[in-house]
Motif scaffolding. Structure first.
Motif, PDB file in Angstrom:
ATOM      1  N   GLN A 200       0.949  -1.178   0.055  1.00  0.00           N
ATOM      2  CA  GLN A 200      -0.018  -0.010  -0.066  1.00  0.00           C
ATOM      3  C   GLN A 200       0.761   1.171   0.027  1.00  0.00           C
ATOM      4  OE1 GLN A 200      -3.683   0.045   2.492  1.00  0.00           O
ATOM      5  NE2 GLN A 200      -3.312  -1.818   2.952  1.00  0.00           N
ATOM      6  N   ALA A 201       1.871   1.236   0.764  1.00  0.00           N
ATOM      7  CA  ALA A 201       2.918   2.476   0.590  1.00  0.00           C
ATOM      8  C   ALA A 201       3.470   2.542  -0.401  1.00  0.00           C
ATOM      9  CB  ALA A 201       4.087   2.273   1.866  1.00  0.00           C
ATOM     10  N   TRP A 202       3.980   1.478  -1.289  1.00  0.00           N
ATOM     11  CA  TRP A 202       4.451   1.469  -2.706  1.00  0.00           C
ATOM     12  C   TRP A 202       3.537   2.157  -3.552  1.00  0.00           C
ATOM     13  CZ3 TRP A 202       9.388   2.049  -3.733  1.00  0.00           C
ATOM     14  CH2 TRP A 202       9.759   1.647  -5.002  1.00  0.00           C
ATOM     15  N   LEU A 203       2.325   1.592  -3.646  1.00  0.00           N
ATOM     16  CA  LEU A 203       1.385   2.113  -4.287  1.00  0.00           C
ATOM     17  C   LEU A 203       1.151   3.737  -4.272  1.00  0.00           C
ATOM     18  CD1 LEU A 203      -0.866   1.242  -6.323  1.00  0.00           C
ATOM     19  CD2 LEU A 203      -2.664   1.221  -4.403  1.00  0.00           C
ATOM     20  N   ALA A 204       1.010   4.057  -3.151  1.00  0.00           N
ATOM     21  CA  ALA A 204       0.606   5.627  -2.783  1.00  0.00           C
ATOM     22  C   ALA A 204       1.832   6.334  -3.159  1.00  0.00           C
ATOM     23  CB  ALA A 204       0.514   5.666  -1.222  1.00  0.00           C
ATOM     24  N   GLU A 205       3.143   5.701  -3.077  1.00  0.00           N
ATOM     25  CA  GLU A 205       4.236   6.392  -3.286  1.00  0.00           C
ATOM     26  C   GLU A 205       4.426   6.536  -5.082  1.00  0.00           C
ATOM     27  OE1 GLU A 205       7.727   5.017  -1.695  1.00  0.00           O
ATOM     28  OE2 GLU A 205       7.046   4.933   0.201  1.00  0.00           O
ATOM     29  N   PHE A 207       1.797   6.577  -7.123  1.00  0.00           N
ATOM     30  CA  PHE A 207       0.694   7.600  -7.854  1.00  0.00           C
ATOM     31  C   PHE A 207       1.108   9.026  -7.255  1.00  0.00           C
ATOM     32  CE2 PHE A 207      -1.865   4.080  -8.678  1.00  0.00           C
ATOM     33  CZ  PHE A 207      -2.783   4.404  -9.615  1.00  0.00           C
ATOM     34  N   ALA A 208       1.800   9.155  -5.914  1.00  0.00           N
ATOM     35  CA  ALA A 208       2.378  10.764  -5.802  1.00  0.00           C
ATOM     36  C   ALA A 208       3.362  11.033  -6.790  1.00  0.00           C
ATOM     37  CB  ALA A 208       2.840  10.443  -4.282  1.00  0.00           C
ATOM     38  N   ALA A 246      -7.417   0.082  -1.922  1.00  0.00           N
ATOM     39  CA  ALA A 246      -6.323   1.352  -2.038  1.00  0.00           C
ATOM     40  C   ALA A 246      -6.069   1.680  -3.443  1.00  0.00           C
ATOM     41  CB  ALA A 246      -5.148   0.684  -1.295  1.00  0.00           C
ATOM     42  N   LEU A 247      -6.199   0.708  -4.240  1.00  0.00           N
ATOM     43  CA  LEU A 247      -5.830   0.854  -5.730  1.00  0.00           C
ATOM     44  C   LEU A 247      -6.946   1.714  -6.416  1.00  0.00           C
ATOM     45  CD1 LEU A 247      -4.496   0.324  -8.478  1.00  0.00           C
ATOM     46  CD2 LEU A 247      -5.679  -1.610  -8.501  1.00  0.00           C
ATOM     47  N   THR A 249      -8.868   3.823  -4.850  1.00  0.00           N
ATOM     48  CA  THR A 249      -8.875   5.320  -4.448  1.00  0.00           C
ATOM     49  C   THR A 249      -7.904   6.089  -5.030  1.00  0.00           C
ATOM     50  OG1 THR A 249      -9.930   4.800  -1.914  1.00  0.00           O
ATOM     51  CG2 THR A 249      -8.339   6.765  -2.169  1.00  0.00           C
ATOM     52  N   ALA A 250      -6.721   5.443  -5.162  1.00  0.00           N
ATOM     53  CA  ALA A 250      -5.592   6.125  -5.927  1.00  0.00           C
ATOM     54  C   ALA A 250      -5.792   6.322  -7.250  1.00  0.00           C
ATOM     55  CB  ALA A 250      -4.171   5.119  -5.786  1.00  0.00           C
TER      56      ALA A 250
END
Length: 336
Positions: A200-205, A207-208, A246-247, A249-250
């Motif tokens: 989840q952290a890698w996914l958020a990073e 997309f950021a 999470a996907l 939302t991102a």
């Protein structure tokens, strides 16, 4: 007569038109079966021929979506490392994300009763340590510190990332009422929790970063069919719910085209599975009996953002839908 020089000057300052990103995705092969007269030679040879076909298309890179062996093959070092030989045939960078057959299912009797954590450690050491990617050529790839198998890179204005999400409920023991029940060895729940948080952290990073650099689109590559329960109306799902949310939302927050690549269920499907993120398209690659790959043209913002071409050898017989719910999706993919 200053018009021509002026036009030339303006042309020099216009942004270059973005080129479509061309790459290949494939997975779930070779699956070797005891009933095959020559053991694994035929299955491996088909994958080697597929690699030659992929090389002939000169992709920027290829992504292998896990399951380098069949679930009934023993998880010995020799069988797990067999993939290094045919992956080395890639005349371009090859990025690999592991599947369930390589480690999460190795505790099963049919796979030799190995320790899954030990098998995962072998994969990390031999496939991911001290190398940005497999295959030939050079491509700048970032790796996650806690999960070195998680990769991220940028190509033609598109951010691409892999997440280590294998089949068999993502190595999480199934909850009461989930069928079929999966009860991996002790420690699986804790392993899943750590890896799910890292994913989840890698996914958020990822997309950021896409938002920060103004990326045209994002590609997320995983092994597991995280929509199986939704399409098929049943099956375990507790290991995927959090990362799927999470996907969603991102992708919705990003707004621009997102391509999700999955393997696991072995049939070619293209659809939009998340109502709250209509900009996300999931593509599942063929596999197992069909030694095939997808040549992908991804051109976010273009008149035809996604082009898909199947290459390689279909099986005889080929793969059938994993459940009735997939049949219409397969039909619409072929017709569309």
């Amino acid at each position: 007569m200053r018009l021509l020089p002026l036009l030339l000057l303006l042309a020099l300052h216009l942004p270059a038109a973005a080129e479509p990103l061309h790459f290949v995705a494939f997975g779930d092969m070779p699956y070797c079966r005891d009933a095959t007269p020559d053991g694994c030679a035929t299955a491996v040879a088909r994958v080697e021929r597929l690699m030659a076909t992929i090389n002939a298309r000169r992709p920027a890179f290829s992504i292998f979506l896990g399951d380098t062996k069949g679930g009934g093959e023993a998880c010995t070092d020799a069988i797990l490392l067999r993939a290094l030989d045919w992956m080395a045939l890639a005349a371009h960078p090859l990025v690999y994300t592991p599947g369930d057959n390589e480690w999460t299912d190795c505790w099963q009797r049919r796979a030799g009763g190995f320790d899954p954590q030990g098998r995962l450690a072998l994969l990390r050491q031999r496939f991911f340590a001290n190398r940005p990617h497999l295959g030939a050529g050079r491509m700048a790839v970032e790796r996650q510190d806690s999960l070195p198998e998680n990769a991220r890179w940028v190509a033609d204005g598109v951010v691409l990332l892999t997440l280590h999400i294998p089949g068999s409920n993502n190595n999480r023991p199934t909850l009461p009422g989930e069928r079929p029940a999966i009860t991996p060895p002790e420690g699986a729940e804790a392993e899943w929790q750590v890896r799910d948080a890292a994913n989840q952290a890698w996914l958020a990073e990822g997309f950021a970063k896409a938002a920060r650099i103004g990326a045209r689109g994002v590609v997320v590559a995983i092994q597991a069919d995280i929509f199986f329960a939704q399409v098929c109306g049943g099956g375990y799902d507790s290991g995927y719910a959090a990362i799927r949310a999470a996907l969603a939302t991102a992708a919705a927050g990003f707004g621009r085209p997102v391509l999700l690549l999955t393997g696991d269920s072995h049939v070619f499907v293209r659809h939009r599975p998340i109502a709250t993120a209509p900009n996300l398209t999931r593509v599942m690659v063929p596999g197992d009996r069909d030694s095939q790959a997808l040549v992908i043209g991804f051109d976010p913002g273009g008149p035809q953002p996604l082009r898909l071409e199947v290459i390689g050898e279909a099986g005889n017989p080929g793969e059938r839908p994993p459940c009735a719910g997939y049949a219409p999706l397969m039909d619409s993919t072929r017709s569309g």
